[in-house]
Every structure is written in C-alpha cells, then in structure tokens.
Design an enzyme around this catalytic site. Structure first.
Site, PDB file in Angstrom:
ATOM      1  N   THR A 186      18.937  33.977  47.913  1.00 20.19           N
ATOM      2  CA  THR A 186      20.250  33.637  47.658  1.00 20.19           C
ATOM      3  C   THR A 186      21.142  33.587  48.770  1.00 20.19           C
ATOM      4  O   THR A 186      20.693  34.240  49.512  1.00 20.19           O
ATOM      5  CB  THR A 186      21.171  34.358  46.600  1.00 20.19           C
ATOM      6  OG1 THR A 186      21.090  35.870  47.327  1.00 20.19           O
ATOM      7  CG2 THR A 186      20.334  34.727  45.041  1.00 20.19           C
ATOM      8  N   GLU A 332      19.168  34.283  40.376  1.00 20.87           N
ATOM      9  CA  GLU A 332      18.564  35.445  39.822  1.00 20.87           C
ATOM     10  C   GLU A 332      18.170  35.095  38.465  1.00 20.87           C
ATOM     11  O   GLU A 332      17.589  35.781  37.872  1.00 20.87           O
ATOM     12  CB  GLU A 332      19.532  36.600  39.932  1.00 20.87           C
ATOM     13  CG  GLU A 332      19.951  37.307  41.228  1.00 20.87           C
ATOM     14  CD  GLU A 332      21.027  36.624  41.911  1.00 20.87           C
ATOM     15  OE1 GLU A 332      21.278  35.383  41.817  1.00 20.87           O
ATOM     16  OE2 GLU A 332      21.684  37.025  43.035  1.00 20.87           O
ATOM     17  N   LYS A 441      44.320  39.756  42.412  1.00 21.53           N
ATOM     18  CA  LYS A 441      44.505  40.785  41.523  1.00 21.53           C
ATOM     19  C   LYS A 441      46.004  40.926  42.044  1.00 21.53           C
ATOM     20  O   LYS A 441      46.303  41.359  42.888  1.00 21.53           O
ATOM     21  CB  LYS A 441      43.740  42.040  41.829  1.00 21.53           C
ATOM     22  CG  LYS A 441      42.263  42.024  41.639  1.00 21.53           C
ATOM     23  CD  LYS A 441      41.563  43.012  41.719  1.00 21.53           C
ATOM     24  CE  LYS A 441      39.943  42.986  41.520  1.00 21.53           C
ATOM     25  NZ  LYS A 441      39.181  42.266  42.594  1.00 21.53           N
ATOM     26  N   TRP A 446      44.848  40.005  36.573  1.00 25.97           N
ATOM     27  CA  TRP A 446      43.904  38.876  37.111  1.00 25.97           C
ATOM     28  C   TRP A 446      44.010  37.627  37.165  1.00 25.97           C
ATOM     29  O   TRP A 446      44.712  37.187  36.108  1.00 25.97           O
ATOM     30  CB  TRP A 446      42.432  39.359  36.590  1.00 25.97           C
ATOM     31  CG  TRP A 446      41.849  40.274  37.040  1.00 25.97           C
ATOM     32  CD1 TRP A 446      42.264  41.557  37.763  1.00 25.97           C
ATOM     33  CD2 TRP A 446      40.372  40.915  36.815  1.00 25.97           C
ATOM     34  NE1 TRP A 446      41.445  42.610  37.887  1.00 25.97           N
ATOM     35  CE2 TRP A 446      40.061  41.964  37.299  1.00 25.97           C
ATOM     36  CE3 TRP A 446      39.223  40.172  36.161  1.00 25.97           C
ATOM     37  CZ2 TRP A 446      38.833  42.760  37.237  1.00 25.97           C
ATOM     38  CZ3 TRP A 446      38.093  41.024  36.168  1.00 25.97           C
ATOM     39  CH2 TRP A 446      38.042  42.164  36.489  1.00 25.97           C
TER      40      TRP A 446
HETATM   41  P1  ADP Z   1      24.525  30.913  45.894  1.00 30.21           P
HETATM   42  O1  ADP Z   1      25.339  32.015  45.497  1.00 30.21           O
HETATM   43  O2  ADP Z   1      23.464  31.308  47.001  1.00 30.21           O
HETATM   44  O3  ADP Z   1      25.037  29.427  46.026  1.00 30.21           O
HETATM   45  P2  ADP Z   1      23.502  30.402  43.224  1.00 30.21           P
HETATM   46  O4  ADP Z   1      23.314  29.050  43.070  1.00 30.21           O
HETATM   47  O5  ADP Z   1      22.785  31.374  42.720  1.00 30.21           O
HETATM   48  O6  ADP Z   1      23.485  30.844  44.739  1.00 30.21           O
HETATM   49  O7  ADP Z   1      24.992  30.631  42.858  1.00 30.21           O
HETATM   50  C1  ADP Z   1      25.360  31.055  41.303  1.00 30.21           C
HETATM   51  C2  ADP Z   1      26.586  31.264  41.149  1.00 30.21           C
HETATM   52  O8  ADP Z   1      27.196  29.801  41.360  1.00 30.21           O
HETATM   53  C3  ADP Z   1      27.174  31.820  39.936  1.00 30.21           C
HETATM   54  O9  ADP Z   1      26.891  33.172  40.042  1.00 30.21           O
HETATM   55  C4  ADP Z   1      28.604  31.377  39.704  1.00 30.21           C
HETATM   56  O10 ADP Z   1      29.500  32.008  40.420  1.00 30.21           O
HETATM   57  C5  ADP Z   1      28.451  29.805  40.432  1.00 30.21           C
HETATM   58  N1  ADP Z   1      28.125  28.978  39.441  1.00 30.21           N
HETATM   59  C6  ADP Z   1      27.167  28.442  38.733  1.00 30.21           C
HETATM   60  N2  ADP Z   1      27.385  27.636  37.915  1.00 30.21           N
HETATM   61  C7  ADP Z   1      28.607  27.617  37.750  1.00 30.21           C
HETATM   62  C8  ADP Z   1      29.651  26.596  36.880  1.00 30.21           C
HETATM   63  N3  ADP Z   1      29.184  25.760  36.229  1.00 30.21           N
HETATM   64  N4  ADP Z   1      30.710  26.792  36.778  1.00 30.21           N
HETATM   65  C9  ADP Z   1      31.520  28.040  37.935  1.00 30.21           C
HETATM   66  N5  ADP Z   1      30.506  28.525  38.511  1.00 30.21           N
HETATM   67  C10 ADP Z   1      29.202  28.428  38.529  1.00 30.21           C
END
Ligand code: ADP
Length: 543
Positions: A186, A332, A441, A446
C-alpha cells in the site's frame, strides 16, 4: 468422514487452465508502445507455461518473490499466471512511487528477479546499485529491443528469448491453497509502505465473489478494458476474474489519457471498464471536444479507489447511456469490498433519487462482514446517519502485513480496521464520509471532507476540489477548501459558497476558499491530503 466433498485446493493455475480450455479463442488485446498486440486465453496459457519453465531454469523457487515494474499488457498477465503457478510470489511494484520508496519496497520484499517495461530502464538503472537482493533483470521485450538496452543495464535478459527457449510441456504443480500467490504494497501515507500478501485461496474466493452480478457482473459476453493498473491491488482482481468468467480482456499499456482510452473502448467493442475517477474525468473531457470518439458498446463503468462524485456519475450515465457502479475497497481487501448496483426497489425511483444512492459506495458482497464503530469500539446503528470507523472481516482480508510489519492489525474478533469513516443505512448501503485521518474535527463534531468536495464539484467550473482541516483556536479545526478550475472557466468564492450552501449544513461551510492551479496527487492518483496538510500547516484562516 463418508459423504464429504472433494478437497481440491483453490489454485491460481486452475483459472488459466480453465480459460484456455473453455474460452481459448477469446481475445486478450494489449496496446504496446509500437501498436496493438492480439493474443488469446489459449496463447496466454501456452506462453505462461513456457515462462514458468524459464523461471524455474533461472532458479526461481517456491516462495521467492518476483517483481514487475510494468503497465497492463499480455506479458504482465502471463507473469501473473507463471509466477504464482509455480508457487513463487508475484510482486507488482507501482512505478509511480518515489525512487526511495521503490528501493525500500524491493529490498523489503527481497525480490530475486525484476521484470520491467522498456520505459522504466532509466529508473531501474538508477535504482540498481541500491537493490541488494535482485539477481537478474528481464526486459519485457524481444531480443532486438533488449540488445541496445544492455548498455544501460548490463546482463539484462529478454523476456521473449526466455519464453522462446522453452516448450509448453508443463503440468502446474499442486500445492496448499494457503500458499502465497502475490504481494502488493500500500502506498503508506503514514510510515513506510506495507506489503499485503495474498494467498491462492484468497485470490480465488475474491475472484469468484467479485464476478457476481451486483459487483463486476463478469461473463463470457463481456469485453473488459482494464484501466486499473495491474500493480494497483492486483488490478482489482480482474486478471483473475476475467479468466474465471472467460471475458475478453483489453489492456491499455501506459496510455491512460482520454483519447487513447476512448479509442480502445470503441475499437475493441468494450462493454465494461473500471478505473479511478480521474480516468473517467479525462475521458469525458476528451469527448467534450471529440464527440465522434464516443464508445459505442460501453454499457457499464466501475468507479472506485476514491469517491465518485454525483456529477461524474450523472454525466457518464446521461452522456454515455451507461450504468455506473460505485465500488469501494482497499489493497488489504484484495481489494473489492462493496458495490452499489441498484436493487430492484430502485426501479420505482426517479434518476435523481437513484443518483443520491449511487454516490454511496454500496453494499458488501458475500464474504465480507462489515461494521461501523465509535471511538470506544462500540458498534453504531445502521441508520444512514451515525458515522464511525469501518471494520471488516473475511477470507480475502489481510490478517497482518508482510513480515508482520506494523504488528497486530486485527481486533480480538478478527476485524480489520480500514481507516475509513462511513455511515451504513438500513438496507446496508455504506457511504464513506472520510478517511479517519482526513475527517475535520470541529468543536467535537466531525465534518466530512469528501461530502464538501463533492458539493463543490457541483459547480460546473470546478475541475477538482480538496478540503482539509486547519487548526482553529475555538473549534479545534475548520475546513479550508482548495479548488482547481477547469481550463478557461471562472468561478468566484461567493458562487461556490452558494452551491455549497444548498448541499451542506451551515456549520460545515468552509471558513475559506482558495483557487489553486494544481492539486497534488499520490502515486495511485488520489488527492494527496498529507501533502496539502503540510503545505497549509501554518495557514491562518480569516477571522
Ligand atoms: P492507497 O492508499 O495505496 O492508494 P488503496 O487503493 O488500498 O491504496 O486505498 C484504499 C482506500 O481508498 C480506502 O481505504 C478508501 O479510503 C479509498 N477508497 C477506495 N474506494 C473508494 C470509494 N469508492 N470512495 C471513497 N474512497 C474510496
């Protein structure tokens, strides 16, 4: 015990064997630097077997990590199957990361072999002195292209020569389904990047569930343009699920701009595509100027990775007559967790009412259990209003990071904390309101940065918007909105405020709006809020 089912291990190799034997003639098309390349599931399988033998001959052993620095192509797909098929671990590295992060990741994974696209030669020759475990480098090209490249990277091997050096007489080994198949890091917005190690079992279960109608709805009638990079959470699992479903697969290579994407969608008759919002925005921008490039057979578009704004969904659905499905997930989670395909009940709704629900990230697919909890870990109601930290559990969700980096990541009930904050309504539709670290916050309450950003995007001149919390003497934090306008268009602070007033509660309105020429993005194309918070750390809001 008598009467039980057969205990066949769920292995990645079974996917390519199936696709080759049942959907052998179905095409796999790639855009390469020098033109369009056509292959098929049968040929991918044949070459994956040749490649598997070549990897074994190079000394790759079960459990070894094999890295790729590559865009989406048929060769990358062959590697997906060859590497995991022999029990080694495919480590897809994101080439957009900074050189220091790349060095860290490759050394941390202890990759023994690195396969790269030609465009990454200068990068890899710079990294090479720092890569302590990589024994050999392979160029994803033929001998003619590899020969001159040896000046930059002495000892470089040619992928095509390796493949051609072996026949396809090979039987995929059978081993425990809990063996590691692939590894993704990640981007690690805090601390070092962390590796997520997928097993053969988790990969197959995720592929099976994501083929379902309410998620990817993959089948042998679909032609899929995979815009999501194969180094981004395994390309959302599509290299596996497309084989399982026997779909035609199209790879865009490095060309992800609106013009190139439209050309492939149209030329190959793609029915389905998937990518982050930025890619879809690029496509719409191109079509504004070139309506003749409109894809003719595109019926569905999957958007995930960041929140899909209402305006984006609305435009895609009305201008391209396609259905947009909002997905949510993370590295993950293999990565897909939820999908927002409309249930039967929505048919009685107006398209406006449907859009209100489509901006939600959707319902969990079978296999993923989800709950939202407050600061004390207490479960919150599914009323569409209460928002809390999203926790998930399931057979394709990580239980720890590679090499146990970061320690324990699941609670005593086995739930993984996603770092996302969301509401869940009575029908199970989840809506992300923020990443826990991005939420603003204000006076003990929030404010959702994503909601504010989406509200700002309703102004037709706004290209992209980012909201961050700025320290405030009375309220702890207050929102600052940064807006980038579309080229040639204008908007004033008051106009934007007017749009926001119609969409959010008064106390959510940003204390300040700044117009910027560019917003920073992460290596996976998301708004880089960490960077923005750094840039505006000492910013004083007007009083
Ligand atoms: P990186 O943080 O390395 O870009 P990821 O692709 O694993 O890796 O990121 C996952 C994160 O992306 C999620 O935890 C969320 O915060 C965000 N995310 C993924 N899909 C969506 C979505 N449809 N809407 C809002 N946030 C999203």
């Amino acid at each position: 015990m008598f009467g039980l089912m057969q205990d066949r291990p769920l292995l990645v190799s079974s996917l390519i064997e199936y696709a080759a034997s049942i959907h052998g003639d179905t095409e796999v098309v790639s855009r390469l630097a020098d033109g369009i390349h056509r292959s098929s599931w049968r040929t991918i399988h044949t070459r994956a077997k040749q490649l598997a033998k070549a990897l074994l001959a190079l000394g790759v052993k079960p459990g070894d990590r094999v890295a790729t620095l590559a865009w989406n192509s048929h060769r990358h797909l062959e590697l997906y199957y060859a590497v995991s098929g022999i029990g080694a671990v495919l480590h897809t590295v994101n080439p957009r990361l900074f050189p220091e992060q790349l060095t860290y990741i490759i050394n941390h994974a202890e990759d023994s072999l690195l396969l790269l696209d030609a465009m990454f030669l200068p990068l890899v020759s710079k990294l090479r002195p720092h890569l302590s475990t990589v024994k050999q480098f392979v160029l994803l090209a033929d001998e003619a292209a590899t020969t001159p490249a040896r000046e930059q990277l002495p000892g470089l091997l040619s992928y095509e020569t390796l493949v051609a050096g072996q026949d396809a007489e090979f039987v995929w080994p059978v081993f425990d389904e809990n063996t590691a198949a692939s590894l993704c890091y990640t981007s690690g917005t805090t601390g070092n990047p962390k590796g997520v190690l997928y097993s053969h079992r988790s990969t197959l279960l995720h592929a099976l569930a994501s083929c379902m109608k309410d998620i990817l709805a993959l089948s042998s009638r679909e032609c899929v343009l995979l815009i999501v990079p194969m180094f981004h959470a395994n390309g959302w699992g599509v290299p596996y699920s497309a084989a399982m479903a026997g779909a035609k697969l199209v790879f865009p290579g490095a060309a992800l701009d609106g013009a190139s994407v439209c050309e492939l969608l149209r030329g190959e008759g793609c029915t389905l595509s998937m990518g982050v919002p930025t890619v879809w925005l690029g496509m719409l921008a191109h079509l504004e100027k070139h309506p003749e490039a409109r894809p003719t057979q595109l019926r569905r578009g999957l958007i995930g990775g960041s929140a899909a704004a209402r305006s984006l969904i609305a435009r895609l659905e009305s201008e391209l007559s396609m259905e947009v499905i909002h997905l949510w997930g993370m590295t993950e989670m293999s990565p897909v967790g939820t999908g927002a395909l409309r249930p039967r009940r929505w048919e009685a709704m107006t398209s406006d009412q449907q859009l209100d629900l489509k901006v939600k990230q959707g319902r969990v697919m079978w296999g993923v259990e989800m709950k939202i909890v407050d600061d004390n870990g207490r479960e919150l109601p599914h009323d569409g209003k209460a928002f809390g930290l999203v926790k998930v559990r399931g057979p394709w969700i990580a239980k720890s990071y590679f090499k146990a980096e970061g320690g324990t990541i699941i609670d005593e009930d086995g739930f993984f904390s996603t770092g996302d904050v969301a509401t869940i309504d009575s029908e199970g539709f989840m809506q992300i309101t923020d990443r826990a670290k991005d939420v603003i916050k204000s006076g003990g309450e929030w404010i959702s940065s994503i909601d504010l950003e989406n509200a700002a995007l309703a102004h037709p001149a706004v290209q992209e918007a980012a909201v961050i919390g700025i320290a405030h003497p009375t309220w702890q934090e207050r929102p600052l909105l940064l807006a980038q306008l579309k080229p040639g268009l204008t908007a004033t602070r008051d106009e934007l405020m007017e749009v926001l007033t119609q969409k959010v509660a008064k106390w959510w309105l940003p204390d300040e709006i700044l117009f910027v020429s560019e917003l920073p993005h992460t290596a996976t194309g998301k708004l880089n809020k960490l960077k923005l918070r750094e840039l505006y750390r000492d910013h004083k809001l007007p009083t």
